[in-house]
Design a protein around this motif. Structure first.
Motif, short mmCIF file in Angstrom:
data_model
loop_
_atom_site.label_atom_id
_atom_site.label_comp_id
_atom_site.label_asym_id
_atom_site.label_seq_id
_atom_site.Cartn_x
_atom_site.Cartn_y
_atom_site.Cartn_z
N PRO A 1 -22.15 -19.53 21.34
CA PRO A 1 -21.09 -18.86 22.33
C PRO A 1 -20.38 -19.99 23.13
CG PRO A 1 -23.29 -18.91 23.25
CD PRO A 1 -23.51 -19.56 22.04
N GLU A 2 -20.37 -21.09 23.01
CA GLU A 2 -19.47 -22.19 23.60
C GLU A 2 -18.35 -21.78 24.15
OE1 GLU A 2 -19.62 -26.16 22.00
OE2 GLU A 2 -17.94 -26.57 22.91
N ILE A 3 -17.45 -20.87 23.36
CA ILE A 3 -16.19 -20.61 23.66
C ILE A 3 -16.27 -19.62 24.84
CG2 ILE A 3 -15.82 -18.79 21.78
CD1 ILE A 3 -12.89 -19.44 21.81
N SER A 4 -17.31 -19.06 24.79
CA SER A 4 -17.45 -17.88 25.98
C SER A 4 -17.45 -18.35 27.31
CB SER A 4 -18.46 -16.94 25.75
OG SER A 4 -19.37 -17.28 25.32
N GLU A 5 -17.80 -19.70 27.53
CA GLU A 5 -17.90 -20.57 28.66
C GLU A 5 -16.51 -20.92 29.02
OE1 GLU A 5 -20.59 -20.86 30.35
OE2 GLU A 5 -21.65 -19.85 29.09
N TYR A 6 -15.53 -21.32 28.15
CA TYR A 6 -14.08 -21.54 28.56
C TYR A 6 -13.80 -20.00 29.02
CZ TYR A 6 -14.68 -26.02 26.53
OH TYR A 6 -15.03 -27.34 26.11
N GLY A 7 -14.03 -18.96 28.34
CA GLY A 7 -13.55 -17.65 28.57
C GLY A 7 -13.95 -17.45 30.08
N LYS A 8 -15.04 -17.55 30.58
CA LYS A 8 -15.58 -17.47 31.83
C LYS A 8 -14.78 -18.18 32.83
CE LYS A 8 -20.22 -16.23 30.62
NZ LYS A 8 -21.42 -16.97 30.29
N LYS A 9 -14.45 -19.39 32.49
CA LYS A 9 -13.77 -20.34 33.35
C LYS A 9 -12.42 -19.63 33.64
CE LYS A 9 -16.06 -24.55 32.60
NZ LYS A 9 -15.80 -25.73 31.32
N TYR A 10 -11.86 -19.33 32.50
CA TYR A 10 -10.50 -18.65 32.45
C TYR A 10 -10.45 -17.30 33.20
CZ TYR A 10 -6.52 -15.84 30.84
OH TYR A 10 -5.53 -15.07 30.60
N ALA A 11 -11.31 -16.55 33.20
CA ALA A 11 -11.51 -15.38 33.94
C ALA A 11 -11.74 -15.48 35.40
CB ALA A 11 -12.64 -14.51 33.36
N LYS A 12 -12.47 -16.61 35.60
CA LYS A 12 -12.65 -16.59 37.22
C LYS A 12 -11.38 -17.31 37.82
CE LYS A 12 -15.56 -19.55 40.08
NZ LYS A 12 -14.77 -20.75 40.63
N ALA A 13 -10.67 -18.14 37.06
CA ALA A 13 -9.13 -18.89 37.46
C ALA A 13 -8.18 -17.60 37.67
CB ALA A 13 -8.58 -19.79 36.67
N VAL A 14 -8.37 -16.65 36.74
CA VAL A 14 -7.43 -15.49 36.53
C VAL A 14 -7.46 -14.46 37.90
CG1 VAL A 14 -6.58 -13.33 35.46
CG2 VAL A 14 -6.80 -15.51 34.27
N GLY B 1 -3.49 -22.36 34.25
CA GLY B 1 -2.89 -23.23 33.12
C GLY B 1 -4.14 -24.23 32.48
N LYS B 2 -4.79 -24.95 33.40
CA LYS B 2 -5.69 -25.80 32.81
C LYS B 2 -6.91 -25.25 31.83
CE LYS B 2 -5.21 -29.39 36.26
NZ LYS B 2 -5.38 -29.37 37.74
N THR B 3 -7.04 -23.77 32.34
CA THR B 3 -8.03 -23.26 31.50
C THR B 3 -7.57 -22.69 30.08
OG1 THR B 3 -7.85 -21.14 32.59
CG2 THR B 3 -9.35 -22.63 33.59
N CYS B 4 -6.35 -22.28 30.06
CA CYS B 4 -5.72 -21.86 28.62
C CYS B 4 -5.74 -23.15 28.22
CB CYS B 4 -4.25 -21.41 29.13
SG CYS B 4 -3.86 -20.44 30.21
N LYS B 5 -5.02 -24.29 28.56
CA LYS B 5 -5.10 -25.61 27.79
C LYS B 5 -6.71 -26.08 27.37
CE LYS B 5 -2.87 -30.23 27.84
NZ LYS B 5 -3.90 -30.72 27.28
N GLY B 6 -7.62 -25.90 28.48
CA GLY B 6 -8.88 -26.41 28.00
C GLY B 6 -9.14 -25.55 26.76
N CYS B 7 -9.18 -24.65 26.75
CA CYS B 7 -9.90 -23.67 25.61
C CYS B 7 -8.96 -24.17 24.26
CB CYS B 7 -9.67 -22.34 25.69
SG CYS B 7 -10.66 -21.17 24.67
N HIS B 8 -7.61 -24.20 24.47
CA HIS B 8 -6.67 -24.41 23.18
C HIS B 8 -7.20 -25.91 22.61
CE1 HIS B 8 -3.43 -21.36 24.32
NE2 HIS B 8 -4.61 -20.78 24.25
N ASP B 9 -7.17 -26.83 23.44
CA ASP B 9 -7.49 -28.17 23.06
C ASP B 9 -8.86 -28.05 22.29
OD1 ASP B 9 -5.39 -29.23 24.33
OD2 ASP B 9 -6.18 -30.24 26.04
N GLU B 10 -9.58 -27.48 22.63
CA GLU B 10 -11.08 -27.34 22.07
C GLU B 10 -11.10 -26.52 20.78
OE1 GLU B 10 -12.81 -29.62 23.71
OE2 GLU B 10 -14.55 -29.41 22.25
N PHE B 11 -10.54 -25.44 20.73
CA PHE B 11 -10.76 -24.45 19.79
C PHE B 11 -9.50 -24.23 18.77
CE2 PHE B 11 -13.98 -23.85 22.87
CZ PHE B 11 -14.94 -23.67 22.22
N ARG B 12 -8.09 -24.84 19.10
CA ARG B 12 -7.20 -24.67 18.24
C ARG B 12 -6.84 -25.70 17.59
NH1 ARG B 12 -2.30 -21.97 21.23
NH2 ARG B 12 -1.67 -21.48 19.05
N GLU B 13 -6.13 -25.69 16.26
CA GLU B 13 -5.68 -26.64 15.52
C GLU B 13 -4.24 -26.81 15.94
OE1 GLU B 13 -6.93 -28.56 12.76
OE2 GLU B 13 -5.23 -29.87 13.49
#
Ligand code: HEC
Length: 155
Positions: A106-119, A141-153
């Protein structure tokens, strides 16, 4: 049975089966759904970034509305659209999701939680003036990018 009736039934049958035959891989709908949800995030944050960067005038009501739209999006549960096996290897050109999303879950859900908090913090402050909006939208914006950098091609 009359010929006309038979023909009608035949045509009705065809219209029912043709989409069936032509039906695409149902996973493509999942990709569209999750991408659509992401596009909606982009729709909501766009003007907020515009205001923060001085490209458009700050509008408290609009800022608050868009930030709260983002917050409302948090309550959507579209987990089903993030089905295992629907990564870029399986669907090249159709998704930018890396297989890592699932292999490191569930690593990605940690990014999701940070995003939710920021929102949530953004939604609370967006209507309180440009100076209140700026740091909060930048944090989102940083949390959007943080997740994209990690989990998107991304090229
Ligand atoms: C927790 C991870 C995560 C967060 C946070 C996140 N995204 Fe995404 N986003 C993704 C993933 C993964 C994809 C790839 C989706 C796919 O193609 O399967 C994506 C794709 C997108 C896309 C492309 C959609 C398409 O049509 O292909 C946009 C636009 C986007 N995100 C915007 C945003 C914005 C704006 C935010 C922040 C407000 C955000 N995302 C936050 C993970 C995240």
């Amino acid at each position: 049975m009359k010929l006309a009736t038979r023909l009608c039934l035949l045509i009705a049958g065809l219209t029912l089966t043709v989409p069936g035959i032509a039906a695409k891989d149902p996973n493509l709908k999942l990709l569209k759904a999750r991408q659509g949800e992401m596009q909606l995030r982009a729709y909501n944050v766009g003007p907020l970034f515009g205001m923060a960067k001085g490209k458009m005038e700050y509008d408290a009501a609009l800022a608050s509305k868009l930030a709260n739209n983002l917050k409302t999006q948090l309550s959507l549960d579209i987990g089903g659209a993030w089905k295992k096996g629907t990564d870029i290897e399986a669907y090249p050109g159709k998704t930018t999701s890396l297989g890592k999303i699932w292999t490191t879950y569930p690593e990605i859900s940690e990014y999701g939680k940070k995003y939710a908090k920021a929102v949530k913090e953004l939604a609370a402050e967006a209507g309180n003036g440009l100076d209140a909006l700026k740091p909060k939208i930048s944090a989102v914006g940083k949390t959007c990018k943080g997740c994209h950098d990690e989990f998107r091609e991304l090229n």
